[in-house]
Write a protein that holds these residues in place. Structure first.
Motif, mmCIF file in Angstrom:
data_model
loop_
_atom_site.group_PDB
_atom_site.id
_atom_site.type_symbol
_atom_site.label_atom_id
_atom_site.label_comp_id
_atom_site.label_asym_id
_atom_site.label_seq_id
_atom_site.Cartn_x
_atom_site.Cartn_y
_atom_site.Cartn_z
ATOM 1 N N GLU A 115 -5.924 -0.572 0.071
ATOM 2 C CA GLU A 115 -7.025 0.258 -0.440
ATOM 3 C C GLU A 115 -8.354 -0.473 -0.347
ATOM 4 O OE1 GLU A 115 -7.238 3.361 -1.407
ATOM 5 O OE2 GLU A 115 -5.121 3.891 -1.410
ATOM 6 N N ALA A 116 -8.380 -1.735 -0.780
ATOM 7 C CA ALA A 116 -9.638 -2.481 -0.833
ATOM 8 C C ALA A 116 -10.225 -2.759 0.546
ATOM 9 C CB ALA A 116 -9.432 -3.803 -1.588
ATOM 10 N N TYR A 117 -9.356 -2.951 1.540
ATOM 11 C CA TYR A 117 -9.814 -3.307 2.879
ATOM 12 C C TYR A 117 -9.787 -2.120 3.850
ATOM 13 C CZ TYR A 117 -10.237 -8.177 1.586
ATOM 14 O OH TYR A 117 -10.651 -9.344 1.003
ATOM 15 N N GLY A 118 -9.413 -0.952 3.364
ATOM 16 C CA GLY A 118 -9.455 0.257 4.187
ATOM 17 C C GLY A 118 -8.412 0.300 5.277
ATOM 18 N N VAL A 119 -7.206 -0.252 5.019
ATOM 19 C CA VAL A 119 -6.174 -0.317 6.054
ATOM 20 C C VAL A 119 -4.884 0.418 5.686
ATOM 21 C CG1 VAL A 119 -7.040 -2.442 7.114
ATOM 22 C CG2 VAL A 119 -5.370 -2.583 5.241
ATOM 23 N N LEU A 120 -4.851 1.108 4.556
ATOM 24 C CA LEU A 120 -3.638 1.801 4.130
ATOM 25 C C LEU A 120 -3.513 3.138 4.853
ATOM 26 C CD1 LEU A 120 -1.175 1.841 2.232
ATOM 27 C CD2 LEU A 120 -2.635 2.997 0.554
ATOM 28 N N MET A 121 -2.472 3.262 5.691
ATOM 29 C CA MET A 121 -2.220 4.524 6.390
ATOM 30 C C MET A 121 -1.545 5.471 5.399
ATOM 31 S SD MET A 121 -1.043 3.402 10.241
ATOM 32 C CE MET A 121 0.166 2.146 9.798
ATOM 33 N N GLU A 122 -2.273 6.495 4.996
ATOM 34 C CA GLU A 122 -1.830 7.413 3.957
ATOM 35 C C GLU A 122 -0.490 8.078 4.293
ATOM 36 O OE1 GLU A 122 -3.582 11.648 2.781
ATOM 37 O OE2 GLU A 122 -4.947 9.995 2.298
ATOM 38 N N GLU A 123 -0.321 8.500 5.530
ATOM 39 C CA GLU A 123 0.860 9.277 5.905
ATOM 40 C C GLU A 123 2.171 8.498 5.802
ATOM 41 O OE1 GLU A 123 -2.680 11.105 7.716
ATOM 42 O OE2 GLU A 123 -1.958 9.066 7.557
ATOM 43 N N MET A 124 2.117 7.191 5.956
ATOM 44 C CA MET A 124 3.375 6.423 5.966
ATOM 45 C C MET A 124 3.389 5.245 5.011
ATOM 46 S SD MET A 124 2.933 5.171 9.879
ATOM 47 C CE MET A 124 2.677 6.826 10.432
ATOM 48 N N ARG A 125 2.341 5.081 4.234
ATOM 49 C CA ARG A 125 2.223 3.966 3.278
ATOM 50 C C ARG A 125 2.539 2.625 3.944
ATOM 51 N NH1 ARG A 125 1.438 2.751 -2.135
ATOM 52 N NH2 ARG A 125 2.738 1.094 -2.938
ATOM 53 N N LEU A 126 1.967 2.448 5.107
ATOM 54 C CA LEU A 126 1.987 1.173 5.821
ATOM 55 C C LEU A 126 0.545 0.756 6.038
ATOM 56 C CD1 LEU A 126 4.660 1.865 8.611
ATOM 57 C CD2 LEU A 126 4.948 0.448 6.560
#
Length: 166
Positions: A115-126
């Motif tokens: 979340e903090a670094y903007g790298v969380l892929m929402e669709e797969m939580r990777l």
């Protein structure tokens, strides 16, 4: 707005992206012994943060091995690999792969780093593939968000940024 993909399928990332010159955001992840770790653990060090979707995949394996090979040549640099893999899986993978110069950290519990670094892929939580270099004063000096998560990052660019940050 930049489009990001995983195996050529669009993915949604947090809107906020880290830029060169930003103060590195704090995060809370787990080490291989389930201890909570934050950015402050590495105060005074340069941090090369390698972000991968999962260590058990080809490009992630290659990326982690590549940074492991170069880690001992970098002075005052901690090389951190962060993924959503469970800490147990990270520890097993490192042991089986002979990886001992990179610190693996898991974001699976809180998704705080993602979340903090903007790298969380929402669709797969990777986490999407990315590389950040943070200097000893916690200023971001290098960022790379890899648009297609199955592509390799610019290893040479990240390593040069880590060397220059010293």
């Amino acid at each position: 707005m930049t489009s990001f993909t995983f195996k050529e399928q669009s993915v949604t990332l947090p809107e906020k992206k880290i830029k060169k010159g930003d103060k590195a955001p704090d995060f809370k992840v787990l080490d291989n012994k389930l201890n909570e770790v934050t950015l402050s653990k590495y105060n005074g060090c340069i941090k090369l943060i390698s972000v991968v979707p999962s260590l058990d995949t080809g490009v992630c394996n290659d990326q982690t091995r590549r940074f492991n090979e170069d880690a001992n040549e970098l002075e005052n640099v901690e090389v951190l690999t962060i993924s959503m893999d469970l800490p147990f899986a990270q520890k097993r993978w490192c042991g089986n792969s002979g990886i001992d110069d990179v610190i693996t950290l898991s974001d699976h519990r809180y998704a705080s780093f993602g979340e903090a670094y903007g790298v969380l892929m929402e669709e797969m939580r990777l986490l999407c593939r990315a590389v950040f270099v943070v200097d000893s004063n916690d200023e971001v000096v290098y960022t790379e968000y890899v648009q297609e998560a199955t592509d390799h990052p610019d290893y040479d660019g990240a390593l040069e940024a880590a060397r220059s940050a010293a």
